[in-house]
Structures are given as structure tokens and as C-alpha cells.
Design a protein around this motif. Structure first.
Motif, short mmCIF file in Angstrom:
data_model
loop_
_atom_site.label_atom_id
_atom_site.label_comp_id
_atom_site.label_asym_id
_atom_site.label_seq_id
_atom_site.Cartn_x
_atom_site.Cartn_y
_atom_site.Cartn_z
N SER A 167 0.90 -1.30 -0.01
CA SER A 167 -0.01 0.10 0.03
C SER A 167 0.95 1.12 0.06
O SER A 167 0.57 2.05 -0.62
N LEU A 168 2.08 1.06 0.94
CA LEU A 168 3.04 2.24 0.82
C LEU A 168 3.42 2.51 -0.81
O LEU A 168 3.65 3.72 -1.16
N LEU A 171 0.74 4.04 -2.75
CA LEU A 171 0.87 5.85 -2.28
C LEU A 171 1.75 6.69 -2.95
O LEU A 171 1.60 7.46 -3.54
N ILE A 174 1.34 6.79 -6.67
CA ILE A 174 0.29 7.99 -6.79
C ILE A 174 0.98 9.33 -6.82
O ILE A 174 0.69 10.28 -7.67
N VAL A 175 1.54 9.66 -5.81
CA VAL A 175 2.03 10.87 -5.48
C VAL A 175 3.30 11.26 -6.47
O VAL A 175 3.37 12.28 -7.31
#
Lengths: 187, 101
Positions: A167-168, A171, A174-175
Motif C-alpha cells: 500500500s505504501l 501511495l 500516486i504521489v
């Protein structure tokens, strides 16, 4: 609860025919995908490939991954690729050369990887069938029940930390993609 | 197992080879990324085949992680393609020679 493996233990002719059809169709669509001149046609061939792979996953007893393949791969990732392809509106893509001048080397590399298939045919996987499972099956003592329940137990048990790290990673992606694709104004 | 394990491995290796050829030969950045997706799918196939063969659910868990990483790779890769396209229209790798000397 009837176990899934017993259901599939007796290989029926129809499921074998289905498997070989899916295998042939995925190889053909992969070949088309890397050789079509029009990028949109390539994408559609990859879509066909992904759907057939989902069927193979289903035959191999990975129902959840087949659903994930259709929803995430075919539904999200490939549509994302198509969006970017149409956003860029590549000019003159049809007239450019499809392959670089070095494509024979690329073909040699691909063929040598495909030659691993020959290696896999020669080796009857005695190692995988005999030595490895003894060590592995002591770790998972419970007999397999259903793939989704097993996956859930594994994801929240021994794989909890990698699950969080995944999940990290998402993330960070995405960023990172927002930062990369942002239009820089001023400053 | 409906088919022998080696059949699944053969299919996986052939698909991976096709992906390698596409990644190395195509001159379009987006299609190179798509070829990488084909390779990741081949890896998923062999992971799931082994998971079935060894009756161990961990292969499927790893395949799920591979799908997550593929999604991340697609997002970052296409973000890079958009940023590059803003500086220099066209998605051919031949146009990107700024770092070459």
C-alpha cells in the motif's frame, strides 16, 4: 465443506481443451500486441491477452486473482494506458518504423527466454514435486480449503508487513505520478 | 491439476519471451511499457501455476503483490511519458537523446 482440489483432481477433457484454447489465444494475441503498427490495436490485443490469462487463472484455481486480473488489469491499468495513448495523440505513428534497427537482437533475446520453455519441458520438476513441498508444507499445515480464504489468511498472517508495504508503494506511485505529470507554472 | 505443470511453465516462458522481444524492439515508450505488462503477466502465470502445483496459497499472494507493483509501475511510467511528451512531442525513444553524449 467439499474441497476445491478434489473437484479439479480428475482432469476432464473439456477443461483441458479450454486450457489449450486459452494458451493458444494468449500467445497469438501477445504476438499481435507486440507487432501491430497501430498502438490502439496493440492495446486491444493486450486486452484480449489479459482476459484469456484471467480464464487460465480460473482454470488453475485462482478465482480471486482472475477477478483481480479482469477488474484491475483489464479494467483499470489498460484503460489508463489507452487514456494516455489518446491524450498524447501521437502524430505519424503509423508511418514510423515499428521496430528499431536492432530488432534481430531483440528477437534473439526473446527467443532465448522462450527457450526456457524447452528447459521446462525437459525437466519433469522432480525437485519441485519432491523436495521443496516437504519444506513448504510444514509451514502451512492446514490443507487447502478455498483459494480466497487461504489468501486472506496468508495476507493477514505472515504477509501482513509486505501487504502494508504494497500500500505504501501504491501511495508513493500516486504521489510520484502526480508530481511528474504536473504542469510546472511560475517560480 | 488439469494440465501438467510443465505446460503452464512453457506457456509462461513463451509469453515472457514475447514480452522481452516487444520491450527491446518497439520504439514507442507506451508500447514498451505494455510489453513489460505482458512480462509481468507471464510471471503471474508461473506463480499461480506453482501455487496450484505445490498447493500453497503463498504463490497467489505473491501474484497479488506483482499486480500491485504493476499498477504502480504503470502510474509512474505513464506520468513520465506525459512529462516527456510536454517537453518533446512524440513518444518515440529515438527522440530522447538529451542524456546521450
Amino acid at each position: 465443506m467439499p474441497a476445491v482440489p478434489e473437484l479439479l483432481a480428475e482432469p476432464s477433457l473439456s477443461s483441458q481443451i479450454t486450457f489449450y484454447y486459452m494458451a493458444t489465444a494468449s500467445i497469438v494475441s501477445a504476438l499481435l500486441a507486440v507487432t501491430r503498427r497501430n498502438p490502439v490495436h496493440s492495446m486491444l490485443c493486450v486486452l484480449v491477452l489479459l482476459l484469456h490469462m484471467a480464464g487460465i487463472f480460473l482454470l488453475l484455481g485462482a478465482e480471486f486473482l482472475a477477478a483481480v486480473q479482469v477488474i484491475v488489469y483489464a479494467g483499470a491499468i489498460l484503460i489508463f494506458y489507452l487514456f494516455v495513448l489518446m491524450l498524447l495523440d501521437l502524430p505519424g505513428e503509423e508511418t514510423r518504423p515499428r521496430f528499431g534497427r536492432h530488432w534481430p537482437f531483440a528477437a534473439a533475446a526473446g527467443l532465448s527466454f522462450a527457450a526456457l520453455a524447452w528447459l521446462a519441458r525437459m525437466d519433469p520438476l522432480e525437485l519441485a514435486a519432491g523436495v521443496v513441498p516437504a519444506a513448504i508444507n510444514t509451514a502451512t499445515k492446514a490443507p487447502p480449503q478455498g483459494s480466497l480464504e487461504d489468501m486472506g489468511q496468508a495476507l493477514h498472517g505472515p504477509f501482513a508487513l509486505p501487504f502494508e508495504i504494497a500500500s505504501l508503494v501504491l501511495l508513493a506511485a500516486i504521489v510520484g505520478s502526480v508530481v511528474l505529470a504536473r504542469r510546472r507554472t511560475g517560480s | 491439476m488439469i494440465v501438467p505443470m510443465r505446460t503452464v511453465l512453457v506457456l509462461s516462458a513463451v509469453l515472457f519471451g514475447i514480452g522481452v522481444f516487444g520491450f527491446l524492439a518497439r520504439r514507442n515508450l507506451i508500447l514498451m511499457l505494455v510489453s513489460a505488462e505482458v512480462m509481468l503477466n507471464a510471471v503471474n502465470l508461473s506463480l499461480i501455476g506453482f501455487s496450484r502445483h505445490l498447493e500453497d496459497p503463498r504463490g497467489q499472494v505473491l501474484a497479488l503483490f506483482v499486480i500491485a507493483v504493476a499498477a504502480a509501475e504503470a502510474a509512474v511510467g505513464l506520468g513520465l511519458v506525459i512529462a516527456l511528451n510536454r517537453n518533446k512531442p512524440g513518444a518515440g525513444v529515438a527522440d530522447l537523446s538529451e542524456l546521450k553524449w
